[in-house]
Design an enzyme around this catalytic site. Structure first.
Site, PDB file in Angstrom:
ATOM      1  N   ARG A 125       0.842  -1.199   0.000  1.00 58.93           N
ATOM      2  CA  ARG A 125       0.000   0.000   0.000  1.00 58.93           C
ATOM      3  C   ARG A 125       0.874   1.244   0.000  1.00 58.93           C
ATOM      4  O   ARG A 125       1.789   1.355   0.807  1.00 58.93           O
ATOM      5  CB  ARG A 125      -0.877   0.049   1.258  1.00 58.93           C
ATOM      6  CG  ARG A 125      -1.895  -1.011   1.344  1.00 58.93           C
ATOM      7  CD  ARG A 125      -2.957  -0.680   2.352  1.00 58.93           C
ATOM      8  NE  ARG A 125      -2.458  -0.303   3.665  1.00 58.93           N
ATOM      9  CZ  ARG A 125      -3.241   0.066   4.669  1.00 58.93           C
ATOM     10  NH1 ARG A 125      -4.548   0.133   4.497  1.00 58.93           N
ATOM     11  NH2 ARG A 125      -2.743   0.367   5.833  1.00 58.93           N
TER      12      ARG A 125
ATOM     13  N   ASP B 127       4.983  -6.863   9.294  1.00 58.02           N
ATOM     14  CA  ASP B 127       6.019  -6.522  10.274  1.00 58.02           C
ATOM     15  C   ASP B 127       5.989  -7.474  11.462  1.00 58.02           C
ATOM     16  O   ASP B 127       7.033  -7.907  11.960  1.00 58.02           O
ATOM     17  CB  ASP B 127       5.830  -5.086  10.781  1.00 58.02           C
ATOM     18  CG  ASP B 127       6.294  -4.048   9.764  1.00 58.02           C
ATOM     19  OD1 ASP B 127       7.012  -4.424   8.815  1.00 58.02           O
ATOM     20  OD2 ASP B 127       5.929  -2.875   9.928  1.00 58.02           O
TER      21      ASP B 127
HETATM   22  C1  PRP Z   1      -1.077  -5.319   4.116  1.00 61.29           C
HETATM   23  C2  PRP Z   1      -1.895  -6.572   4.071  1.00 61.29           C
HETATM   24  C3  PRP Z   1      -2.727  -6.381   2.837  1.00 61.29           C
HETATM   25  C4  PRP Z   1      -2.945  -4.892   2.828  1.00 61.29           C
HETATM   26  C5  PRP Z   1      -4.341  -4.610   3.309  1.00 61.29           C
HETATM   27  O1  PRP Z   1      -0.018  -5.376   3.255  1.00 61.29           O
HETATM   28  O2  PRP Z   1      -1.124  -7.738   4.054  1.00 61.29           O
HETATM   29  O3  PRP Z   1      -2.103  -6.812   1.651  1.00 61.29           O
HETATM   30  O4  PRP Z   1      -2.002  -4.317   3.742  1.00 61.29           O
HETATM   31  O5  PRP Z   1      -4.642  -3.275   3.205  1.00 61.29           O
HETATM   32  P1  PRP Z   1      -5.763  -2.730   2.212  1.00 61.29           P
HETATM   33  O6  PRP Z   1      -6.965  -3.576   2.413  1.00 61.29           O
HETATM   34  O7  PRP Z   1      -5.969  -1.304   2.680  1.00 61.29           O
HETATM   35  O8  PRP Z   1      -5.225  -2.781   0.821  1.00 61.29           O
HETATM   36  P2  PRP Z   1       1.064  -4.177   3.153  1.00 61.29           P
HETATM   37  O9  PRP Z   1       0.660  -3.200   2.093  1.00 61.29           O
HETATM   38  O10 PRP Z   1       1.294  -3.613   4.520  1.00 61.29           O
HETATM   39  O11 PRP Z   1       2.335  -4.893   2.611  1.00 61.29           O
HETATM   40  P3  PRP Z   1       3.288  -5.956   3.332  1.00 61.29           P
HETATM   41  O12 PRP Z   1       2.487  -7.228   3.511  1.00 61.29           O
HETATM   42  O13 PRP Z   1       4.389  -6.115   2.372  1.00 61.29           O
HETATM   43  O14 PRP Z   1       3.745  -5.398   4.658  1.00 61.29           O
HETATM   44  N1  URA Z   2      -2.270  -3.854   6.787  1.00 61.14           N
HETATM   45  C1  URA Z   2      -1.909  -4.382   7.979  1.00 61.14           C
HETATM   46  O1  URA Z   2      -0.956  -5.175   8.059  1.00 61.14           O
HETATM   47  N2  URA Z   2      -2.597  -4.006   9.073  1.00 61.14           N
HETATM   48  C2  URA Z   2      -3.630  -3.154   9.023  1.00 61.14           C
HETATM   49  O2  URA Z   2      -4.231  -2.863  10.079  1.00 61.14           O
HETATM   50  C3  URA Z   2      -3.996  -2.610   7.780  1.00 61.14           C
HETATM   51  C4  URA Z   2      -3.311  -2.989   6.671  1.00 61.14           C
END
Ligand code: PRP
Ligand code: URA
Length: 227
Positions: A122, A221
């Site tokens: 995101r 994370d």
């Molecule tokens: C997180 C999670 C989803 C997304 C959800 O990923 O694993 O993919 O956020 O958020 P949304 O519904 O608002 O799109 P993130 O973008 O943090 O990436 P990461 O898994 O690489 O940390």
């Molecule tokens: N992605 C996450 O990992 N946590 C949240 O709460 C929202 C998006």
């Protein structure tokens, strides 16, 4: 709503009742107990990863209850026995990075499934998903896809992933997550009304940064110790 607790009574983000037949919130005591430990800020990455996998197993058991079957026959040491096998090849689609924690559990249950990784993150300012990795082959090789991603927040990442899968040719898609916000359920069910949504918990709302409240923080994370 499908199985589980009544989402309409539990979450009313933006004052609009949430009622969708495609949402399944697990009511299983084991799921609820594990989600409680997952949320706990004291849970360290090793235990967090184990809990993600255990919850994924339980949710996938529920999410796959209607997979089409074909009749077959095997021989036991005593006699012939009628049985079944899965009628269609399955695709598991973990969304990087956080979906990685669910895929091994899924493969334990469905060892013949194919795994197609999609990478999205995101944009922190716009909250829009940015695609950075896509390992789908040029033509669809599976009909049924299970999208694996623990967090359904704004829903942008889930909608983008399923857009990609449908353009690719997937006929049937299910989303399996762990925690959803009402905003994400609304976005996903309005963009893809045919996609069943299976989660362990439906939370109250998003905060101003797009995090699910109470949620569990950043699922990537917390799994990989990068917070
Ligand atoms: C997180 C999670 C989803 C997304 C959800 O990923 O694993 O993919 O956020 O958020 P949304 O519904 O608002 O799109 P993130 O973008 O943090 O990436 P990461 O898994 O690489 O940390
Ligand atoms: N992605 C996450 O990992 N946590 C949240 O709460 C929202 C998006």
């Amino acid at each position: 709503m499908g199985s589980g607790r009544d989402a309409g009574r539990q979450a009313r983000g933006h004052g609009r009742p949430l009622s969708t037949a495609q949402l399944h919130v697990s009511a299983h005591p084991l799921v609820r107990e594990k989600v409680t430990r997952l949320r706990d800020e004291r849970t360290e990455p090793r235990t967090f990863r184990a809990l993600v996998a255990e919850i994924a197993t339980l949710l996938l058991y529920e999410a796959t209850a209607d997979l089409p079957m074909q009749e077959t026959e095997v021989r036991t040491p005593l006699a012939a026995a009628k049985g079944v096998r899965l009628a269609e090849p399955l695709g598991l689609v973990p969304v990087l990075r956080a979906g990685i924690g669910m895929v091994e559990a899924a493969l334990e249950l469905m060892p013949d499934a194919q795994v197609w990784h999609i990478g999205l993150f995101r944009d922190e300012r716009t909250l829009r998903p940015i695609e950075y990795y896509n390992k789908l082959p040029s033509e669809a090789t599976v009909q049924v896809c299970l999208v694996l991603d623990p967090m359904l927040a704004t829903g942008g990442s889930a909608v983008a992933t399923i857009d990609i899968l449908k353009r690719w040719g997937a006929r049937r898609v299910k989303y399996v997550g762990i925690i959803a916000a009402p905003e994400g359920v609304r976005a996903l069910s309005s963009a893809h009304p045919d996609v069943a949504i299976h989660v362990a918990a439906l939370d109250e709302r998003l905060d101003e940064k797009g995090y699910i409240v109470p949620g569990l923080g950043d699922a990537g994370d917390r799994q990989f110790g990068t917070g």
